[in-house]
Motif scaffolding. Sequence first.
Motif, PDB file in Angstrom:
ATOM      1  N   SER A  22     -35.496 -73.419 -62.974  1.00 49.28           N
ATOM      2  CA  SER A  22     -36.526 -72.521 -63.515  1.00 49.28           C
ATOM      3  C   SER A  22     -36.137 -71.054 -63.307  1.00 49.28           C
ATOM      4  O   SER A  22     -36.274 -70.234 -64.223  1.00 49.28           O
ATOM      5  CB  SER A  22     -37.872 -72.810 -62.837  1.00 49.28           C
ATOM      6  OG  SER A  22     -38.850 -71.890 -63.263  1.00 49.28           O
ATOM      7  N   GLN A  23     -35.636 -70.751 -62.118  1.00 46.63           N
ATOM      8  CA  GLN A  23     -35.264 -69.357 -61.823  1.00 46.63           C
ATOM      9  C   GLN A  23     -34.087 -68.903 -62.686  1.00 46.63           C
ATOM     10  O   GLN A  23     -34.064 -67.780 -63.179  1.00 46.63           O
ATOM     11  CB  GLN A  23     -34.895 -69.230 -60.331  1.00 46.63           C
ATOM     12  CG  GLN A  23     -36.095 -69.346 -59.397  1.00 46.63           C
ATOM     13  CD  GLN A  23     -35.674 -69.443 -57.935  1.00 46.63           C
ATOM     14  OE1 GLN A  23     -34.662 -70.082 -57.611  1.00 46.63           O
ATOM     15  NE2 GLN A  23     -36.457 -68.828 -57.053  1.00 46.63           N
ATOM     16  N   ASP A  26     -35.110 -68.581 -66.551  1.00 52.72           N
ATOM     17  CA  ASP A  26     -36.141 -67.593 -66.873  1.00 52.72           C
ATOM     18  C   ASP A  26     -35.563 -66.414 -67.664  1.00 52.72           C
ATOM     19  O   ASP A  26     -34.642 -65.731 -67.212  1.00 52.72           O
ATOM     20  CB  ASP A  26     -36.780 -67.077 -65.578  1.00 52.72           C
ATOM     21  CG  ASP A  26     -37.949 -66.147 -65.854  1.00 52.72           C
ATOM     22  OD1 ASP A  26     -38.680 -66.390 -66.838  1.00 52.72           O
ATOM     23  OD2 ASP A  26     -38.117 -65.180 -65.094  1.00 52.72           O
TER      24      ASP A  26
END
Length: 412
Positions: A22-23, A26
């Motif tokens: 997710s990081q 992003d």
Amino acid sequence: MRLLNIGSVIKYYRSKNNLTQSQLADGICSISHLSKIESNTYTPHESTIEALLAKMGVQWKTELAKRNRLERQLNEFTASLLHYDLEEMERQYSKLLQENEYIQSTDLVNQYELIKFRYYLLIDDLNRAERQKEMLERIKNSFVESEAWMYQLFLSLHYSMANKKEMAMEHVNALEGGIRSIPQKFEGELYYQKARLLIMHEQYELSAHYAELAVQYFRLNYNYIRLLHAQLLLAINYMRRNLLVQAGGLFEVLKRNSRLTGQKELYNQTLYNFAELLKTREDHNQAFDLLTELHGILPHDTYFYKAVLVSLIETAVEVGADAWEYVRDLRELSAGPEDEYFLLYLNYFEKRNFSQPDLLSYSEEKMFPFFRNNGYIRESKKVALELAEHFQREKKWEKAMYYQSYYDRNGG
């Protein structure tokens, strides 16, 4: 330049930087999109690759250069292995091992793991070779044609080292049909391995054909150490076929060149086989000199040293030298169940000084069955001839014919 496992590279750096999917995703792509990239099921646009890597402080061009550098190192490792440049081989192996984790994320991983398998076989580390083989079995479905060919060749080497010569021959026979698909640098290794296996199967003329191909290949490719190995194989082949003049000429050349090139193991093997040839020619004094030299330079905790002791005892008897020093030495070194071969010879030599009938009975009941059942062709043939001549003198024609027929059927 392609970097086929780019998803694995991205995953490698994400894990190294302790980032979640997710990081990392992003602002660049969706999490599901990144997941497909990392599993190498989807090849993203170059701009996406650059963005993902840049977020982790990695340059795309730098990664391409790193991959190219690792490919060169892997090629240098392979070349040092094929040319028997053992010092350079160890240096290159250590350098690649430092990059092991990263290589696993590149398209070089299969070639890397295959060459490691060959390396473990060359240094005689059978435990690591066995573990490597098990790992390669799990990934072999991902091999391209040339990698699958290399794996079959290395399996043949593995099984021949494990004394499973039928399995070794099965693998090497399957390779001939794909000769045009292999990396050209492995062609000489195929010829050499097939020549070795054919000698084990007593197919001497066909073995000589492949040994000569190996000699020609290594000569044309300036692979001088492997050329010496192939010439030694060819000399042994000539000796087994009773081409003693040709074999003797090659042994003389090998004795000089292995010494000049500092190939100690090859020099020792040449001395031993040359001595066996000289014994066949009944030049026992020169054979005794070569074996005495070997006796003085070999480490005592090896099978080879014990084999030299057996040959020394035989030759000492022929030249009238004191053999008991070597008998005592061999007795002290032959205490385990794996030493039955040497214990048989010890008992034989000790019986020679007492009762001739006991000696012949021992040869017939113990030595001949052991040599025949365990594939010691040269030794069983020698005992068979002694027994045939004995039973002819005793006019026991049936036994004389049996042992003479065995001697005549077996080539050496």
